[in-house]
Design an enzyme around this catalytic site. Structure first.
Site, PDB file in Angstrom:
ATOM      1  N   ASP A 178     -13.341  -5.747  -5.910  1.00  0.00           N
ATOM      2  CA  ASP A 178     -12.169  -5.070  -6.468  1.00  0.00           C
ATOM      3  C   ASP A 178     -12.243  -3.559  -6.262  1.00  0.00           C
ATOM      4  O   ASP A 178     -13.318  -2.988  -6.142  1.00  0.00           O
ATOM      5  CB  ASP A 178     -12.067  -5.397  -7.964  1.00  0.00           C
ATOM      6  CG  ASP A 178     -10.678  -5.115  -8.514  1.00  0.00           C
ATOM      7  OD1 ASP A 178      -9.700  -5.120  -7.729  1.00  0.00           O
ATOM      8  OD2 ASP A 178     -10.560  -4.869  -9.725  1.00  0.00           O
ATOM      9  N   ASN A 188      -2.653 -12.953  -6.459  1.00  0.00           N
ATOM     10  CA  ASN A 188      -2.385 -11.853  -5.516  1.00  0.00           C
ATOM     11  C   ASN A 188      -1.111 -12.087  -4.691  1.00  0.00           C
ATOM     12  O   ASN A 188      -0.560 -11.157  -4.108  1.00  0.00           O
ATOM     13  CB  ASN A 188      -3.577 -11.616  -4.574  1.00  0.00           C
ATOM     14  CG  ASN A 188      -4.778 -10.991  -5.253  1.00  0.00           C
ATOM     15  OD1 ASN A 188      -5.916 -11.202  -4.826  1.00  0.00           O
ATOM     16  ND2 ASN A 188      -4.559 -10.226  -6.313  1.00  0.00           N
TER      17      ASN A 188
HETATM   18  C1  IPE Z   1      -9.437  -9.981  -8.364  1.00  0.00           C
HETATM   19  O1  IPE Z   1      -8.957  -8.687  -8.291  1.00  0.00           O
HETATM   20  C2  IPE Z   1      -9.096 -10.722  -7.108  1.00  0.00           C
HETATM   21  C3  IPE Z   1      -9.817 -10.313  -5.901  1.00  0.00           C
HETATM   22  C4  IPE Z   1     -10.777  -9.437  -5.875  1.00  0.00           C
HETATM   23  C5  IPE Z   1      -9.417 -10.975  -4.695  1.00  0.00           C
HETATM   24  P1  IPE Z   1      -7.516  -8.302  -8.865  1.00  0.00           P
HETATM   25  O2  IPE Z   1      -7.336  -6.847  -8.602  1.00  0.00           O
HETATM   26  O3  IPE Z   1      -6.501  -9.213  -8.300  1.00  0.00           O
HETATM   27  O4  IPE Z   1      -7.686  -8.644 -10.413  1.00  0.00           O
HETATM   28  P2  IPE Z   1      -7.056  -7.932 -11.687  1.00  0.00           P
HETATM   29  O5  IPE Z   1      -5.580  -7.836 -11.441  1.00  0.00           O
HETATM   30  O6  IPE Z   1      -7.694  -6.585 -11.793  1.00  0.00           O
HETATM   31  O7  IPE Z   1      -7.426  -8.809 -12.827  1.00  0.00           O
HETATM   32  C1  IPE Z   2      -9.282  -5.892  -4.203  1.00  0.00           C
HETATM   33  O1  IPE Z   2      -8.796  -4.615  -4.342  1.00  0.00           O
HETATM   34  C2  IPE Z   2      -8.675  -6.633  -3.023  1.00  0.00           C
HETATM   35  C3  IPE Z   2      -7.736  -7.688  -3.396  1.00  0.00           C
HETATM   36  C4  IPE Z   2      -7.478  -8.068  -4.613  1.00  0.00           C
HETATM   37  C5  IPE Z   2      -7.066  -8.375  -2.326  1.00  0.00           C
HETATM   38  P1  IPE Z   2      -7.409  -4.324  -5.055  1.00  0.00           P
HETATM   39  O2  IPE Z   2      -6.333  -4.437  -4.030  1.00  0.00           O
HETATM   40  O3  IPE Z   2      -7.247  -5.172  -6.247  1.00  0.00           O
HETATM   41  O4  IPE Z   2      -7.596  -2.811  -5.446  1.00  0.00           O
HETATM   42  P2  IPE Z   2      -7.322  -2.164  -6.878  1.00  0.00           P
HETATM   43  O5  IPE Z   2      -8.043  -2.997  -7.871  1.00  0.00           O
HETATM   44  O6  IPE Z   2      -5.850  -2.164  -7.058  1.00  0.00           O
HETATM   45  O7  IPE Z   2      -7.900  -0.792  -6.763  1.00  0.00           O
HETATM   46 MG    MG Z   3      -7.761  -5.001  -8.161  1.00  0.00          MG
END
Ligand code: IPE
Ligand code: IPE
Ligand code: MG
Length: 246
Positions: A22, A70
């Site tokens: 993340d 996502n």
């Molecule tokens: C979790 O991250 C999913 C992945 C790393 C693929 P998210 O960014 O989607 O999760 P939340 O929204 O912070 O819970």
């Molecule tokens: C994790 O990074 C990747 C995916 C969930 C696909 P994020 O896209 O959630 O990045 P943040 O958490 O918004 O910084």
């Molecule tokens: Mg995220």
């Protein structure tokens, strides 16, 4: 053979590491870039962490790459992530084969675009005979969905008369998850600082050691992994038991 750096000498290497990767978007924003810049750099972390885990002798690495939720992100970001995933699946084949990695995936794979599925199938097929680390990407993955899918499959077996409801136990459930037979994660790493599991491997992490770091995924590289493993190595895993009888 495992190749352990001096900083990890004597450390217990987790058999199964799972990672919630993340912080890509926030990292990019901090640099004054668009979110997709973070995803591109995050792919570099995937490469480095995969190679390092294989080198250390980790047996299974499960990476949360795209969650069931996502899909609710803006279309442009989802489309970019799917293109990146497709490119990764093609470009990583060489690395996967050279490192004897067996590539697999968990999640509702049928929801992925057809061109991504095609490359995914090819990478899985080509590495099927490899005997080294298992690299498992969680794609369109949600733990509640996984459990719902398992319950449905179990119910079908009961209906078909192949399974007696009284015989259902923990093994029955584990055996119907997306990766039946996989050991539970020993260590779950979450980057980006949020202390939550975001619908990842809910069944499998019952006794997993958790490591949350504020480091954003694009900056989570080899040394950071070593820190997490070292910390894991010092923990006392009791599994509900006590060390010794008084
Ligand atoms: C979790 O991250 C999913 C992945 C790393 C693929 P998210 O960014 O989607 O999760 P939340 O929204 O912070 O819970
Ligand atoms: C994790 O990074 C990747 C995916 C969930 C696909 P994020 O896209 O959630 O990045 P943040 O958490 O918004 O910084
Ligand atoms: Mg995220």
């Amino acid at each position: 053979m495992a190749d352990i750096p001096a900083s990890l000498a004597g450390a217990r290497i987790p058999g199964h590491i799972a990672v919630i990767m993340d912080g890509n978007g926030r990292w990019a924003k901090q640099q004054g870039h668009r979110r997709i810049f973070g995803h591109e750099n995050g792919a570099e972390s995937v490469r480095e962490i995969t190679r390092e885990c294989a080198r250390l002798g980790v047996k299974r690495l499960t990476l949360y790459a795209f969650s069931a939720d996502n899909w609710k992100r803006p279309d442009r970001e989802v489309a970019f992530l799917m293109r990146l995933l497709r490119r990764y699946l093609v470009e990583e084949r060489r690395e996967i084969m050279e490192n004897n990695i067996r590539f697999t995936a968990i999640g509702r794979i049928h929801n992925l675009p057809e061109d991504v599925r095609r490359e995914l199938d090819q990478t899985i097929a080509m590495s099927r005979q490899n005997t080294g680390m298992v690299l498992c990407l969680a794609l369109s993955y949600g733990a509640r969905q996984e459990l719902a899918d398992a319950v449905r499959a179990i119910a079908e077996e009961v209906r078909a008369g192949r399974l007696d409801p009284a015989a259902i136990d923990e093994g029955t459930i584990s055996g119907h998850l997306y990766a039946p037979g996989a050991e539970d994660p020993d260590l779950l790493i979450r980057t980006g600082g949020d202390v939550r599991v975001s619908n990842f491997l809910l069944w499998q992490i019952s006794y997993t050691e958790l490591w949350v770091t504020p480091v954003m995924w694009p900056e989570f590289r080899r040394e950071r992994l070593h820190e997490a493993i070292l910390d894991y190595s010092r923990r006392d895993r009791r599994f509900g038991q006590i060390r010794e009888a008084e």
